[in-house]
Design a protein around this motif. Sequence first.
Motif, PDB file in Angstrom:
ATOM      1  N   GLU A  36      43.321  47.015  47.922  1.00  0.00           N
ATOM      2  CA  GLU A  36      41.988  47.492  47.555  1.00  0.00           C
ATOM      3  C   GLU A  36      41.487  48.581  48.493  1.00  0.00           C
ATOM      4  O   GLU A  36      40.716  49.462  48.098  1.00  0.00           O
ATOM      5  CB  GLU A  36      41.028  46.294  47.554  1.00  0.00           C
ATOM      6  CG  GLU A  36      39.712  46.553  46.870  1.00  0.00           C
ATOM      7  CD  GLU A  36      38.918  45.274  46.726  1.00  0.00           C
ATOM      8  OE1 GLU A  36      38.539  44.944  45.595  1.00  0.00           O
ATOM      9  OE2 GLU A  36      38.677  44.593  47.748  1.00  0.00           O
ATOM     10  N   ARG A  45      42.182  50.385  40.387  1.00  0.00           N
ATOM     11  CA  ARG A  45      41.948  49.007  39.947  1.00  0.00           C
ATOM     12  C   ARG A  45      42.124  48.952  38.428  1.00  0.00           C
ATOM     13  O   ARG A  45      41.520  49.744  37.700  1.00  0.00           O
ATOM     14  CB  ARG A  45      40.549  48.553  40.358  1.00  0.00           C
ATOM     15  CG  ARG A  45      40.230  47.115  39.975  1.00  0.00           C
ATOM     16  CD  ARG A  45      38.801  46.747  40.343  1.00  0.00           C
ATOM     17  NE  ARG A  45      38.673  46.387  41.742  1.00  0.00           N
ATOM     18  CZ  ARG A  45      37.839  46.959  42.601  1.00  0.00           C
ATOM     19  NH1 ARG A  45      37.076  47.971  42.222  1.00  0.00           N
ATOM     20  NH2 ARG A  45      37.781  46.548  43.847  1.00  0.00           N
ATOM     21  N   VAL A 107      43.813  37.638  38.404  1.00  0.00           N
ATOM     22  CA  VAL A 107      42.390  37.971  38.600  1.00  0.00           C
ATOM     23  C   VAL A 107      42.193  39.418  39.037  1.00  0.00           C
ATOM     24  O   VAL A 107      41.315  40.119  38.518  1.00  0.00           O
ATOM     25  CB  VAL A 107      41.762  37.007  39.635  1.00  0.00           C
ATOM     26  CG1 VAL A 107      40.302  37.362  39.890  1.00  0.00           C
ATOM     27  CG2 VAL A 107      41.897  35.561  39.151  1.00  0.00           C
ATOM     28  N   HIS A 108      42.970  39.895  39.997  1.00  0.00           N
ATOM     29  CA  HIS A 108      42.851  41.262  40.519  1.00  0.00           C
ATOM     30  C   HIS A 108      44.171  41.995  40.286  1.00  0.00           C
ATOM     31  O   HIS A 108      45.246  41.424  40.517  1.00  0.00           O
ATOM     32  CB  HIS A 108      42.553  41.256  42.022  1.00  0.00           C
ATOM     33  CG  HIS A 108      41.368  40.431  42.416  1.00  0.00           C
ATOM     34  ND1 HIS A 108      40.074  40.885  42.319  1.00  0.00           N
ATOM     35  CD2 HIS A 108      41.278  39.162  42.911  1.00  0.00           C
ATOM     36  CE1 HIS A 108      39.238  39.941  42.735  1.00  0.00           C
ATOM     37  NE2 HIS A 108      39.946  38.890  43.102  1.00  0.00           N
ATOM     38  N   ALA A 129      42.559  34.727  42.605  1.00  0.00           N
ATOM     39  CA  ALA A 129      41.167  34.797  43.052  1.00  0.00           C
ATOM     40  C   ALA A 129      41.052  34.843  44.568  1.00  0.00           C
ATOM     41  O   ALA A 129      40.097  35.419  45.106  1.00  0.00           O
ATOM     42  CB  ALA A 129      40.388  33.600  42.505  1.00  0.00           C
ATOM     43  N   GLY A 131      43.146  36.413  46.428  1.00  0.00           N
ATOM     44  CA  GLY A 131      43.768  37.650  46.888  1.00  0.00           C
ATOM     45  C   GLY A 131      45.228  37.494  47.279  1.00  0.00           C
ATOM     46  O   GLY A 131      45.806  38.392  47.895  1.00  0.00           O
ATOM     47  N   ASP A 159      34.759  50.004  37.746  1.00  0.00           N
ATOM     48  CA  ASP A 159      34.455  49.970  39.182  1.00  0.00           C
ATOM     49  C   ASP A 159      35.706  50.314  39.989  1.00  0.00           C
ATOM     50  O   ASP A 159      36.639  49.522  40.062  1.00  0.00           O
ATOM     51  CB  ASP A 159      33.926  48.595  39.579  1.00  0.00           C
ATOM     52  CG  ASP A 159      33.595  48.501  41.073  1.00  0.00           C
ATOM     53  OD1 ASP A 159      33.627  49.549  41.758  1.00  0.00           O
ATOM     54  OD2 ASP A 159      33.315  47.389  41.545  1.00  0.00           O
ATOM     55  N   LEU A 163      34.112  46.561  46.683  1.00  0.00           N
ATOM     56  CA  LEU A 163      35.095  45.645  47.265  1.00  0.00           C
ATOM     57  C   LEU A 163      34.894  44.248  46.693  1.00  0.00           C
ATOM     58  O   LEU A 163      33.767  43.824  46.422  1.00  0.00           O
ATOM     59  CB  LEU A 163      34.968  45.621  48.785  1.00  0.00           C
ATOM     60  CG  LEU A 163      35.219  46.966  49.477  1.00  0.00           C
ATOM     61  CD1 LEU A 163      35.095  46.814  50.988  1.00  0.00           C
ATOM     62  CD2 LEU A 163      36.585  47.529  49.104  1.00  0.00           C
ATOM     63  N   SER A 164      35.975  43.534  46.523  1.00  0.00           N
ATOM     64  CA  SER A 164      35.932  42.223  45.881  1.00  0.00           C
ATOM     65  C   SER A 164      35.543  41.128  46.879  1.00  0.00           C
ATOM     66  O   SER A 164      35.806  41.229  48.073  1.00  0.00           O
ATOM     67  CB  SER A 164      37.302  41.889  45.281  1.00  0.00           C
ATOM     68  OG  SER A 164      37.681  42.853  44.333  1.00  0.00           O
ATOM     69  N   ASP A 165      34.944  40.086  46.348  1.00  0.00           N
ATOM     70  CA  ASP A 165      34.739  38.854  47.100  1.00  0.00           C
ATOM     71  C   ASP A 165      35.885  37.916  46.742  1.00  0.00           C
ATOM     72  O   ASP A 165      36.032  37.526  45.580  1.00  0.00           O
ATOM     73  CB  ASP A 165      33.405  38.197  46.729  1.00  0.00           C
ATOM     74  CG  ASP A 165      32.214  39.000  47.221  1.00  0.00           C
ATOM     75  OD1 ASP A 165      32.316  39.567  48.320  1.00  0.00           O
ATOM     76  OD2 ASP A 165      31.206  39.071  46.498  1.00  0.00           O
ATOM     77  N   TYR A 166      36.701  37.568  47.729  1.00  0.00           N
ATOM     78  CA  TYR A 166      37.856  36.709  47.468  1.00  0.00           C
ATOM     79  C   TYR A 166      37.494  35.262  47.736  1.00  0.00           C
ATOM     80  O   TYR A 166      36.821  34.942  48.724  1.00  0.00           O
ATOM     81  CB  TYR A 166      39.042  37.155  48.325  1.00  0.00           C
ATOM     82  CG  TYR A 166      39.517  38.543  47.963  1.00  0.00           C
ATOM     83  CD1 TYR A 166      40.218  38.770  46.788  1.00  0.00           C
ATOM     84  CD2 TYR A 166      39.214  39.634  48.776  1.00  0.00           C
ATOM     85  CE1 TYR A 166      40.627  40.045  46.437  1.00  0.00           C
ATOM     86  CE2 TYR A 166      39.620  40.912  48.430  1.00  0.00           C
ATOM     87  CZ  TYR A 166      40.325  41.119  47.262  1.00  0.00           C
ATOM     88  OH  TYR A 166      40.717  42.379  46.914  1.00  0.00           O
TER      89      TYR A 166
END
Length: 344
Positions: A36, A45, A107-108, A129, A131, A159, A163-166
């Motif tokens: 990321e 992404r 998920v990512h 989820a 990461g 997006d 930044l993602s919340d893991y």
Amino acid sequence: MNDLTPSRLREIKREATVRPFDLAAQLGLPEAALAEAELGFGTVRIDAVPGRLIPAVETLGEVMALTRNRSCVIEKLGTYRDFHDGDHAAMTLDAEIDLRIFPRHWVHAFAVEVEAEGGPRRSIQVFDAAGDAVHKIHLRAGSDLQAWSALIRDLALPDQTGLSDYAPRPAPEGARIAADRAETLRQEWLRMTDTHQFNTLVRRLKMNRLGAYRLAGAPLARQLEVSAVPLLLERVRDSGQQVMFFVGNAGCIEIHSGPIATLKPMGPWLNVMDPRFNLHLRGDHVAEVWLVDKPTKRGPAISVEAFDEAGELIFQCFGMRPEKGGDAEGWAALVAGLPAKAEA
């Protein structure tokens, strides 16, 4: 770790001499955060939903498919074909790229392009989820770059900066045993007609795979010495046995079907280095090995299965079914000669 901004992570990655999996562990970060950090710097992404992603991957032509857990990495060359989608489970059924996919863990995802000495390296990297890597697809020299561009165009998410919340990584489950259901387990085990019934059985009895093996005992599950693992690989190589070798994580299982030709141990690693199949196994992570016999309509399904010290499954190895070119009697004899664990 607040100083690990995306720009700082990019600097660290450029200087690193270890693979992203190991670098992330050293930094105490999910591996997905390293991918990321490259958003806008060759990384895009993309949609991680297998029902959208895998049909796009099919258009790339020949690629390398990689699936790993903490202790084992499997790599197969081939083309993604024969995709079957599903809400709870999906699969590809090509002879080389043979996957079982569990979409809720996809998920990512990122399309990654990295400049290297031999030219750009391109890959698709999928994470759960927490990461952790679920599955990776590496393009090869002959992969279709027009299809690569189309995949990014069609699957890029709106997006590209946030930044993602893991989520926290789930703790290992360990062996779940319901000792009062031992006889029920053994009786229903013997009534199975398909290996896929096993997971349903142990869940219903409030156990898991390793717990059931420990509880059922011989002749259904016999514990082997950990030395059985390198011996298994050597005997498969030497015998020419056709096997099915399963390596996976919660989100993806990748399967090699065929022989093993070239073994190259290196330090703690047990490596298979065949032209279209590589395997990298941390032999020192193996804590328990089980020889497992499950009845099916086609005859016994006999497997060797390895677990780490936390009770997590590392790999399973089955003999190929006779209708697929396997030798059931030869496989049974091969595994019967593996060293049994001495009783305490």
